[in-house]
Design an enzyme around this catalytic site. Structure first.
Site, PDB file in Angstrom:
ATOM      1  N   ARG A   1     -24.143 -52.058  19.885  1.00 51.67           N
ATOM      2  CA  ARG A   1     -22.930 -52.861  20.112  1.00 51.67           C
ATOM      3  C   ARG A   1     -23.088 -53.161  21.722  1.00 51.67           C
ATOM      4  NH1 ARG A   1     -18.883 -48.856  17.269  1.00 51.67           N
ATOM      5  NH2 ARG A   1     -20.684 -47.615  18.138  1.00 51.67           N
TER       6      ARG A   1
ATOM      7  N   SER B   1     -14.692 -47.013  14.301  1.00 45.57           N
ATOM      8  CA  SER B   1     -14.090 -46.596  13.206  1.00 45.57           C
ATOM      9  C   SER B   1     -12.735 -45.880  14.189  1.00 45.57           C
ATOM     10  CB  SER B   1     -14.630 -45.359  12.664  1.00 45.57           C
ATOM     11  OG  SER B   1     -15.780 -45.907  11.877  1.00 45.57           O
TER      12      SER B   1
ATOM     13  N   LYS C   1     -15.612 -29.416  12.134  1.00 49.53           N
ATOM     14  CA  LYS C   1     -14.892 -30.503  12.264  1.00 49.53           C
ATOM     15  C   LYS C   1     -14.611 -31.444  11.092  1.00 49.53           C
ATOM     16  CE  LYS C   1     -16.430 -34.142  15.312  1.00 49.53           C
ATOM     17  NZ  LYS C   1     -17.140 -34.810  16.251  1.00 49.53           N
TER      18      LYS C   1
ATOM     19  N   HIS D   1     -20.231 -51.640  10.168  1.00 50.54           N
ATOM     20  CA  HIS D   1     -21.232 -50.662   9.470  1.00 50.54           C
ATOM     21  C   HIS D   1     -21.965 -51.393   8.045  1.00 50.54           C
ATOM     22  CE1 HIS D   1     -18.579 -47.155  10.631  1.00 50.54           C
ATOM     23  NE2 HIS D   1     -19.612 -46.846  11.538  1.00 50.54           N
TER      24      HIS D   1
END
Ligand code: ADP
Length: 153
Positions: A91, A129, A42, A18
């Protein structure tokens, strides 16, 4: 008109992947808003306040980078904050397919927006992550994957 981009994500936690995307985008925009998406149903692995605190530390020396949280649609956040660009990192081809569909839908919802994608540098392609969270859950050392300002203990 000011060129403002949003870099939306969960940043749970922020990684060197990031960080790299934001640093590379700084010369392209007048301002970059790193926006932590908050979902009332969430809760993440790290509390939102912690994620924001880390992001603020990581980018404290870059005056054109601002950290915010938002709820709801990214395009609504863009409308409210005069944001003309959505910045995302790519990615893999799986990322591309995922980003293509949200990018096209976002453009339909808010035609004034432009999606801007930066290709991840090869050394960050395998990083995300969720891998960092797994390492932490299993008491491994995640420090090589996060900016130096991120301290887990
Ligand atoms: P999401 O919850 O949508 O997956 P993330 O917080 O994981 O959001 O990621 C936000 C943005 O950061 C996405 O554009 C993603 O492609 C990009 N990103 C995530 N990991 C990396 C990485 N290792 N290198 C470059 N960009 C990355």
């Amino acid at each position: 008109m000011e060129k403002i981009a949003v870099f939306p994500g969960s940043f749970d936690p922020v990684t060197i992947g990031h960080e790299s995307i934001v640093l590379r985008a700084i010369p392209l925009f007048d301002k970059i808003v790193v926006a932590v998406g908050v979902n009332a149903d969430k809760t993440g692995f790290f509390p939102v306040e912690k994620r924001v605190e880390w992001l603020k530390k990581v980018f404290e020396n870059y005056p054109s980078v601002e950290i915010k949280t938002y709820e709801g649609l990214t395009v609504d956040f863009c409308r409210k904050n005069n944001i003309g660009f959505i910045l995302r990192g790519l990615r893999t081809s799986a990322d591309f397919e995922f980003e293509r569909s949200i990018g096209q839908i976002n453009k339909q919802l808010y035609p004034e927006i432009e999606n801007v994608f930066l290709l991840t540098t090869p050394e960050h392609t395998a990083l995300n992550s969720s891998i960092v969270r797994d390492i932490i859950r299993n008491n491994g050392d995640a420090t090589p994957f996060v900016p130096k300002q991120v301290k887990f203990s």
